[in-house]
Write a protein that holds these residues in place. Structure first.
Motif, PDB file in Angstrom:
ATOM      1  N   GLU A 268      82.749 -42.349 106.069  1.00  0.00           N
ATOM      2  CA  GLU A 268      81.613 -43.277 106.056  1.00  0.00           C
ATOM      3  C   GLU A 268      80.549 -42.832 107.056  1.00  0.00           C
ATOM      4  OE1 GLU A 268      83.705 -47.560 104.860  1.00  0.00           O
ATOM      5  OE2 GLU A 268      83.522 -46.975 106.971  1.00  0.00           O
ATOM      6  N   ASN A 269      80.986 -42.397 108.223  1.00  0.00           N
ATOM      7  CA  ASN A 269      80.043 -41.973 109.262  1.00  0.00           C
ATOM      8  C   ASN A 269      79.280 -40.715 108.877  1.00  0.00           C
ATOM      9  OD1 ASN A 269      80.525 -44.015 111.161  1.00  0.00           O
ATOM     10  ND2 ASN A 269      82.297 -42.953 112.016  1.00  0.00           N
ATOM     11  N   ILE A 270      79.953 -39.793 108.209  1.00  0.00           N
ATOM     12  CA  ILE A 270      79.375 -38.471 107.962  1.00  0.00           C
ATOM     13  C   ILE A 270      78.585 -38.410 106.655  1.00  0.00           C
ATOM     14  CG2 ILE A 270      81.112 -37.231 106.591  1.00  0.00           C
ATOM     15  CD1 ILE A 270      79.830 -35.977 109.966  1.00  0.00           C
ATOM     16  N   THR A 271      78.792 -39.374 105.764  1.00  0.00           N
ATOM     17  CA  THR A 271      78.139 -39.355 104.451  1.00  0.00           C
ATOM     18  C   THR A 271      76.731 -39.932 104.550  1.00  0.00           C
ATOM     19  OG1 THR A 271      80.263 -39.584 103.310  1.00  0.00           O
ATOM     20  CG2 THR A 271      78.294 -40.175 102.064  1.00  0.00           C
ATOM     21  N   TYR A 272      75.782 -39.235 103.948  1.00  0.00           N
ATOM     22  CA  TYR A 272      74.407 -39.731 103.929  1.00  0.00           C
ATOM     23  C   TYR A 272      74.294 -40.952 103.017  1.00  0.00           C
ATOM     24  CZ  TYR A 272      73.163 -35.274 106.122  1.00  0.00           C
ATOM     25  OH  TYR A 272      73.073 -34.212 106.990  1.00  0.00           O
ATOM     26  N   THR A 273      73.237 -41.707 103.207  1.00  0.00           N
ATOM     27  CA  THR A 273      73.033 -42.936 102.436  1.00  0.00           C
ATOM     28  C   THR A 273      72.986 -42.666 100.937  1.00  0.00           C
ATOM     29  OG1 THR A 273      71.818 -43.901 104.295  1.00  0.00           O
ATOM     30  CG2 THR A 273      71.518 -44.938 102.144  1.00  0.00           C
ATOM     31  N   ASN A 274      72.492 -41.492 100.541  1.00  0.00           N
ATOM     32  CA  ASN A 274      72.418 -41.174  99.110  1.00  0.00           C
ATOM     33  C   ASN A 274      73.751 -40.691  98.543  1.00  0.00           C
ATOM     34  OD1 ASN A 274      72.666 -38.563 100.054  1.00  0.00           O
ATOM     35  ND2 ASN A 274      70.720 -37.823  99.215  1.00  0.00           N
ATOM     36  N   GLY A 275      74.812 -40.686  99.366  1.00  0.00           N
ATOM     37  CA  GLY A 275      76.144 -40.320  98.895  1.00  0.00           C
ATOM     38  C   GLY A 275      76.518 -38.871  99.101  1.00  0.00           C
ATOM     39  N   GLU A 276      75.578 -38.037  99.546  1.00  0.00           N
ATOM     40  CA  GLU A 276      75.868 -36.620  99.759  1.00  0.00           C
ATOM     41  C   GLU A 276      76.541 -36.407 101.108  1.00  0.00           C
ATOM     42  OE1 GLU A 276      72.108 -34.671  99.372  1.00  0.00           O
ATOM     43  OE2 GLU A 276      71.938 -35.064  97.220  1.00  0.00           O
ATOM     44  N   ILE A 277      77.228 -35.263 101.235  1.00  0.00           N
ATOM     45  CA  ILE A 277      77.832 -34.888 102.510  1.00  0.00           C
ATOM     46  C   ILE A 277      77.073 -33.703 103.100  1.00  0.00           C
ATOM     47  CG2 ILE A 277      80.164 -35.722 102.028  1.00  0.00           C
ATOM     48  CD1 ILE A 277      80.884 -32.766 101.285  1.00  0.00           C
ATOM     49  N   PRO A 278      77.114 -33.538 104.410  1.00  0.00           N
ATOM     50  CA  PRO A 278      76.548 -32.324 105.005  1.00  0.00           C
ATOM     51  C   PRO A 278      77.359 -31.109 104.537  1.00  0.00           C
ATOM     52  CG  PRO A 278      76.988 -34.009 106.677  1.00  0.00           C
ATOM     53  CD  PRO A 278      77.671 -34.451 105.429  1.00  0.00           C
ATOM     54  N   LEU A 279      76.681 -30.043 104.173  1.00  0.00           N
ATOM     55  CA  LEU A 279      77.383 -28.846 103.695  1.00  0.00           C
ATOM     56  C   LEU A 279      77.679 -27.917 104.870  1.00  0.00           C
ATOM     57  CD1 LEU A 279      75.530 -28.157 100.327  1.00  0.00           C
ATOM     58  CD2 LEU A 279      77.560 -29.552 100.776  1.00  0.00           C
ATOM     59  N   VAL A 280      78.327 -28.458 105.891  1.00  0.00           N
ATOM     60  CA  VAL A 280      78.619 -27.694 107.097  1.00  0.00           C
ATOM     61  C   VAL A 280      79.991 -27.042 106.997  1.00  0.00           C
ATOM     62  CG1 VAL A 280      77.092 -28.984 108.608  1.00  0.00           C
ATOM     63  CG2 VAL A 280      79.389 -29.845 108.196  1.00  0.00           C
ATOM     64  N   ASN A 281      80.146 -25.919 107.721  1.00  0.00           N
ATOM     65  CA  ASN A 281      81.336 -25.087 107.592  1.00  0.00           C
ATOM     66  C   ASN A 281      81.568 -24.798 106.109  1.00  0.00           C
ATOM     67  OD1 ASN A 281      82.008 -24.611 110.345  1.00  0.00           O
ATOM     68  ND2 ASN A 281      82.733 -26.727 110.503  1.00  0.00           N
ATOM     69  N   ASP A 282      82.806 -24.647 105.678  1.00  0.00           N
ATOM     70  CA  ASP A 282      83.044 -24.359 104.259  1.00  0.00           C
ATOM     71  C   ASP A 282      83.021 -25.655 103.460  1.00  0.00           C
ATOM     72  OD1 ASP A 282      83.180 -21.641 104.481  1.00  0.00           O
ATOM     73  OD2 ASP A 282      85.364 -21.510 104.438  1.00  0.00           O
ATOM     74  N   SER A 283      81.822 -26.073 103.087  1.00  0.00           N
ATOM     75  CA  SER A 283      81.661 -27.279 102.271  1.00  0.00           C
ATOM     76  C   SER A 283      80.656 -27.005 101.166  1.00  0.00           C
ATOM     77  CB  SER A 283      81.155 -28.456 103.116  1.00  0.00           C
ATOM     78  OG  SER A 283      82.109 -28.860 104.065  1.00  0.00           O
ATOM     79  N   VAL A 284      81.012 -27.415  99.954  1.00  0.00           N
ATOM     80  CA  VAL A 284      80.097 -27.344  98.816  1.00  0.00           C
ATOM     81  C   VAL A 284      80.311 -28.586  97.964  1.00  0.00           C
ATOM     82  CG1 VAL A 284      79.889 -24.830  98.658  1.00  0.00           C
ATOM     83  CG2 VAL A 284      81.777 -25.979  97.509  1.00  0.00           C
ATOM     84  N   SER A 288      85.567 -31.263  95.706  1.00  0.00           N
ATOM     85  CA  SER A 288      86.347 -32.440  96.091  1.00  0.00           C
ATOM     86  C   SER A 288      85.749 -33.687  95.451  1.00  0.00           C
ATOM     87  CB  SER A 288      86.329 -32.582  97.615  1.00  0.00           C
ATOM     88  OG  SER A 288      84.989 -32.616  98.085  1.00  0.00           O
ATOM     89  N   PRO A 289      86.513 -34.783  95.403  1.00  0.00           N
ATOM     90  CA  PRO A 289      85.923 -36.045  94.941  1.00  0.00           C
ATOM     91  C   PRO A 289      84.770 -36.438  95.860  1.00  0.00           C
ATOM     92  CG  PRO A 289      88.317 -36.224  95.115  1.00  0.00           C
ATOM     93  CD  PRO A 289      87.935 -34.934  95.767  1.00  0.00           C
ATOM     94  N   ASP A 290      83.694 -36.980  95.302  1.00  0.00           N
ATOM     95  CA  ASP A 290      82.565 -37.359  96.148  1.00  0.00           C
ATOM     96  C   ASP A 290      82.911 -38.600  96.969  1.00  0.00           C
ATOM     97  OD1 ASP A 290      81.534 -39.891  94.767  1.00  0.00           O
ATOM     98  OD2 ASP A 290      81.481 -38.467  93.105  1.00  0.00           O
ATOM     99  N   SER A 291      82.114 -38.839  97.992  1.00  0.00           N
ATOM    100  CA  SER A 291      82.419 -39.914  98.938  1.00  0.00           C
ATOM    101  C   SER A 291      82.471 -41.282  98.265  1.00  0.00           C
ATOM    102  CB  SER A 291      81.385 -39.930 100.065  1.00  0.00           C
ATOM    103  OG  SER A 291      81.512 -38.781 100.870  1.00  0.00           O
ATOM    104  N   ASN A 292      81.526 -41.569  97.383  1.00  0.00           N
ATOM    105  CA  ASN A 292      81.505 -42.889  96.750  1.00  0.00           C
ATOM    106  C   ASN A 292      82.752 -43.132  95.906  1.00  0.00           C
ATOM    107  OD1 ASN A 292      79.072 -43.727  97.888  1.00  0.00           O
ATOM    108  ND2 ASN A 292      77.849 -42.803  96.263  1.00  0.00           N
ATOM    109  N   SER A 293      83.248 -42.084  95.243  1.00  0.00           N
ATOM    110  CA  SER A 293      84.487 -42.226  94.469  1.00  0.00           C
ATOM    111  C   SER A 293      85.663 -42.517  95.392  1.00  0.00           C
ATOM    112  CB  SER A 293      84.759 -40.947  93.668  1.00  0.00           C
ATOM    113  OG  SER A 293      83.743 -40.720  92.715  1.00  0.00           O
ATOM    114  N   LEU A 294      85.694 -41.863  96.536  1.00  0.00           N
ATOM    115  CA  LEU A 294      86.770 -42.101  97.496  1.00  0.00           C
ATOM    116  C   LEU A 294      86.664 -43.492  98.112  1.00  0.00           C
ATOM    117  CD1 LEU A 294      86.832 -38.573  99.131  1.00  0.00           C
ATOM    118  CD2 LEU A 294      88.698 -39.611  97.833  1.00  0.00           C
TER     119      LEU A 294
END
Length: 524
Positions: A268-284, A288-294
């Motif tokens: 919840e803390n790391i997810t942007y309001t639009n539902g996206e995640i920061p693509l930091v380190n190995d992230s694309v 993975s399931p998106d934050s809103n689905s989780l």
């Protein structure tokens, strides 16, 4: 081949003894122990329940056609489970069998695909490695339990995979790989009501969840994508135990709930309001399931957030009414398993009015080579490069040698200041300070010593419009970024990689400076 002794030393010295021991043992064992026999059908298993909490993305298209990591392939006749055309990550995805649990895949089609695999099981190579085996176990058990399939041949392969996994747990890697092994054995234990599987799974889950989930709820490899995957697995384990109460599992249940609650808080803390995640380190995206689905899955399982502040993971997120600012003041992680880490100390991302402006460049590949090296380098992040050297020494595909050590010097409600020693071998200490209010973000970079060549990078999202001004740029005809003490301000083309094998041309700002750079971002 020339061996770089200092590089190897700084890489290996952070490893744990157990990793080195099992690296050597598994290599030795593989020379003598090979089992290429087709598993025998079995007749004893538990009839367990499964209802999908989340569907996996659609990767099986039609008629033996698959699409993984944005690469589509059709098999003309039989599926080649050892296909090497697209390197290991694509092949791993084929052997995961995630597609069994995509929406609208029929029972008949799924069983057909499983039996195609069973028919060639003795010749499968990479798919028998522990990581793809673990994911395949989870996916097969979900699928056959949801459809109440009773097929002795399928259960025979599941039993063979579970036994091989038990004997080849990924102690040589640890991290998320070992957790995936534990999750797979948790599912296998329920299917066979096997006390040995329960014992191993519970031991691993207790130990690894306590260690890998940090005190602020973040997964210790510091990748939002892998955090989403690990939370997904924990939720599945909770869901499985709810549907199938078992006396061997009851004592682990409170820990699973606790860790899910903490991990939910971090997400919840790391997810942007639009539902996206920061693509930091190995992230694309789209792995993975998106934050809103989780978030929805947690709600179904009645798991509430622990509501903790970001701390131990090293990330800080400012969520103002008109912007969201992610800052990285953490260490390279995890210390003994930094395979998914980048040389991104003091990186940041900025969203204004739910729209990305300054972004991490993402990753497009895990293949060893120039692209992988570039995407992990400091230059590919919104930070400072000194003398054209990255702040931490990332090499090969998943290695880190000498790494920057961060010290947080001051942290207040609307500011944070930290330093890192990644350039100390050049006689330079890098200090970065952020301060913010509703309409301005200030970033001050100070370099002690005498840096010969310092460059600060700011990567625009591809959809950002910008126009040069006297000392910076106008952004989207509204906001602005300007620099003090810059020797020169240039723009360069870079490739933004929001997904594997997807690269989009965009522009970054390269600011050359000497000892101090003051950056101001004005938000209208």
């Amino acid at each position: 081949m020339i061996i770089n002794i200092p590089l190897l030393f700084h890489t290996v010295r952070k490893l744990r003894f157990i990793q080195i021991y099992y690296q050597l043992w598994y290599r030795f064992k593989s020379l003598f122990i090979q089992n290429n026999k087709k598993p025998k059908p079995i007749s004893e298993w538990m009839k367990i329940k499964w209802i999908d909490g989340l569907y996996n993305p659609k990767t099986y298209l039609r008629n033996n056609t698959f699409k993984f990591i944005n690469i589509e392939h059709s098999f003309e006749n039989k599926i080649n489970w050892n296909l090497s055309t697209y390197k290991k990550l694509w092949l791993y995805n084929l052997n995961y069998f995630d597609f069994l649990n995509q929406e609208a895949l029929s029972k008949e089609e799924g069983v057909k695909l499983i039996h195609e695999f069973i028919d060639t099981y003795p010749s499968v190579i990479d798919g028998k490695e522990s990581y793809p085996t673990a994911l395949r176990l989870i996916n097969w058990i979900k699928f056959i339990s949801r459809h109440q399939i009773e097929d002795p041949c399928i259960f025979g392969v599941i039993q063979a995979d579970a036994q091989r996994l038990c004997n080849n747990l990924e102690y040589h890697l640890l991290g998320n790989h070992l957790l995936e092994n534990a999750f797979a054995l948790w599912f296998s234990a329920h299917l066979f009501n096997n006390s040995r599987y329960f014992k191993i799974a519970k031991h691993l889950l207790k130990k690894e969840l306590e260690e890998q989930i940090l005190t602020d709820g973040g997964h210790f490899e510091l990748s939002p994508m892998y955090h989403q995957l690990m939370l997904y697995r924990v939720l599945d384990c909770i869901h499985l135990s709810k549907l199938n109460p078992n006396k061997f599992a009851i004592d682990l249940y409170p820990l699973l709930i606790q860790k899910a609650s903490q991990m939910l808080s971090w997400l919840e803390n790391i997810t942007y309001t639009n539902g996206e995640i920061p693509l930091v380190n190995d992230s694309v995206n789209k792995i993975s399931p998106d934050s809103n689905s989780l978030f929805s899955y947690c709600e179904k399982l009645q798991i509430s957030s622990a509501h903790m502040k970001l701390s131990a993971s090293g990330y800080r997120m400012v969520k103002a009414s008109n912007f969201e600012l992610l800052m990285d003041v953490g260490q390279i992680g995890a210390s003994y398993q930094p395979g998914h880490a980048h040389a991104d100390t003091f990186n940041f991302e900025l969203y204004i009015n739910n729209t990305p402006v300054f972004v991490d460049t993402g990753i497009s590949t895990y293949n060893v080579g120039d692209i992988r090296a570039k995407e992990r380098s400091t230059e590919a992040h919104n930070s400072v490069v000194v003398n054209n050297i990255s702040s931490s020494v990332v090499w090969s595909g998943f290695r880190v040698a000498k790494r920057a050590k961060v010290t947080i010097e001051n942290e207040l409600e609307q500011s944070i200041q930290a330093s890192h020693d990644g350039y100390l071998n050049l006689g330079v200490l890098h200090k970065r300070a952020w301060a913010w209010n509703p309409h301005k973000i200030s970033i001050i970079d100070d370099l002690s010593g005498t840096p010969k060549n310092a460059k600060a990078y700011f990567h625009f999202h591809p959809e950002v419009n910008f126009k040069a001004t006297d000392n910076g740029f106008k952004i989207n005809n509204k906001h602005s970024i300007c620099f003090e003490n810059a020797i020169s301000i240039n723009t360069k083309i870079f490739e933004f990689a929001p997904e594997f094998n997807k690269r989009i041309n965009s522009t970054c700002i390269e600011v050359i400076f000497n000892k101090q750079l003051k950056t101001s971002i004005l938000i209208e």
